[in-house]
Design a protein around this motif. Structure first.
Motif, short mmCIF file in Angstrom:
data_model
loop_
_atom_site.label_atom_id
_atom_site.label_comp_id
_atom_site.label_asym_id
_atom_site.label_seq_id
_atom_site.Cartn_x
_atom_site.Cartn_y
_atom_site.Cartn_z
N TYR A 25 -4.82 1.62 8.44
CA TYR A 25 -4.22 0.36 8.85
C TYR A 25 -3.78 0.53 10.30
N GLN A 26 -3.93 -0.54 11.09
CA GLN A 26 -3.52 -0.47 12.50
C GLN A 26 -2.78 -1.73 12.89
N CYS A 27 -1.57 -1.55 13.45
CA CYS A 27 -0.78 -2.68 13.96
C CYS A 27 0.28 -2.13 14.90
N GLU A 28 0.81 -3.00 15.73
CA GLU A 28 1.85 -2.63 16.69
C GLU A 28 3.11 -3.43 16.42
N GLU A 29 4.22 -2.75 16.27
CA GLU A 29 5.54 -3.37 16.19
C GLU A 29 5.61 -4.57 15.24
N MET A 30 5.14 -4.40 14.04
CA MET A 30 5.24 -5.46 13.04
C MET A 30 6.64 -5.43 12.44
N LYS A 31 7.30 -6.56 12.46
CA LYS A 31 8.65 -6.64 11.92
C LYS A 31 8.60 -7.18 10.49
N ASP A 50 -8.95 11.79 12.87
CA ASP A 50 -9.17 12.21 11.50
C ASP A 50 -7.95 12.03 10.60
N MET A 51 -6.93 11.33 11.12
CA MET A 51 -5.72 11.08 10.34
C MET A 51 -5.24 9.65 10.58
N CYS A 52 -4.41 9.20 9.66
CA CYS A 52 -3.70 7.93 9.82
C CYS A 52 -2.25 8.26 10.15
N GLN A 53 -1.65 7.44 10.99
CA GLN A 53 -0.26 7.65 11.40
C GLN A 53 0.54 6.41 11.06
N LYS A 54 1.77 6.61 10.65
CA LYS A 54 2.67 5.50 10.34
C LYS A 54 4.02 5.79 10.98
N GLU A 55 4.51 4.83 11.74
CA GLU A 55 5.83 4.94 12.35
C GLU A 55 6.72 3.86 11.76
N VAL A 56 7.91 4.23 11.36
CA VAL A 56 8.89 3.28 10.86
C VAL A 56 10.10 3.37 11.77
N LEU A 57 10.41 2.26 12.42
CA LEU A 57 11.51 2.22 13.39
C LEU A 57 12.60 1.29 12.86
N VAL A 58 13.83 1.75 12.85
CA VAL A 58 14.96 0.92 12.42
C VAL A 58 15.66 0.41 13.67
N LYS A 59 15.54 -0.91 13.91
CA LYS A 59 16.13 -1.54 15.10
C LYS A 59 17.22 -2.51 14.67
N PRO A 60 18.02 -2.99 15.60
CA PRO A 60 19.09 -3.92 15.24
C PRO A 60 18.60 -5.18 14.51
N ASP A 61 17.38 -5.61 14.81
CA ASP A 61 16.87 -6.83 14.17
C ASP A 61 16.05 -6.54 12.91
N GLY A 62 16.02 -5.29 12.47
CA GLY A 62 15.31 -4.97 11.22
C GLY A 62 14.35 -3.79 11.36
N HIS A 64 10.78 -2.09 11.83
CA HIS A 64 9.51 -2.35 12.50
C HIS A 64 8.51 -1.27 12.09
N TYR A 65 7.24 -1.66 12.00
CA TYR A 65 6.18 -0.73 11.63
C TYR A 65 5.15 -0.64 12.73
N ARG A 66 4.63 0.55 12.93
CA ARG A 66 3.52 0.78 13.85
C ARG A 66 2.57 1.71 13.11
N LYS A 67 1.32 1.29 12.98
CA LYS A 67 0.34 2.09 12.25
C LYS A 67 -0.91 2.23 13.09
N SER A 68 -1.59 3.38 12.95
CA SER A 68 -2.77 3.61 13.76
C SER A 68 -3.59 4.77 13.23
N CYS A 69 -4.78 4.93 13.82
CA CYS A 69 -5.59 6.12 13.65
C CYS A 69 -5.04 7.16 14.61
N ALA A 70 -5.22 8.44 14.31
CA ALA A 70 -4.74 9.49 15.20
C ALA A 70 -5.56 10.75 15.00
#
Length: 138
Positions: A25-31, A50-62, A64-70
């Motif tokens: 899955y790939q997306c940038e800063e999905m809230k 050869d891998m998938c990456q998932k970032e979960v960011l906790v910000k004041p407004d909720g 956020h997700y960032r997903k990509s190939c890596a």
């Protein structure tokens, strides 16, 4: 017989040249939406990402997700580098890496094990019981 040998060897050579490609899955800063729907699926770069990456960011407004190939090297370095910031609290950043298709999507619910035997297990037991009586006792 020669045709069978040729076909087998041809298949082995074809298979040996297959490139490794993973889908993520790939997306940038999905809230709020973790972008794990079919429109966010991408084919990663063959033999590089050869891998998938998932970032979960906790910000004041909720959240956020960032997903990509890596690439495995970049993803593992990033995830270990941000490990100290993965607290689950405000301004937390958690990075995870995985290497199976679409593994950076939603968590799959694990099936709950059942203590009762399934119908397949019962049928197998009924088929095997008569065979047990044929075994010699030692």
């Amino acid at each position: 017989m020669r045709l069978l040998i040729f076909a087998t060897l041809f298949g082995v050579f074809l298979d040996a040249g297959d490139a490794l490609q993973i889908q993520c899955y790939q997306c940038e800063e999905m809230k709020h939406n973790d972008c794990s729907t079919p429109e966010y699926i991408v084919n990663c770069t063959v033999n590089v990402q050869d891998m998938c990456q998932k970032e979960v960011l906790v910000k004041p407004d909720g959240i956020h997700y960032r997903k990509s190939c890596a690439s495995s090297g970049a993803c593992l370095i990033a995830s270990s580098g941000y490990q100290q910031f993965c607290t689950g609290r405000l301004n937390s950043v958690c990075i995870s890496c995985c290497n199976t298709p679409l593994c950076n999507g939603p968590r799959r619910k694990r099936p709950t094990p059942s203590a009762a035997p399934s119908s397949l297990q019962r049928h197998l037991l009924l088929l095997l019981l008569p065979l047990l009586t044929l075994l010699p006792l030692t």
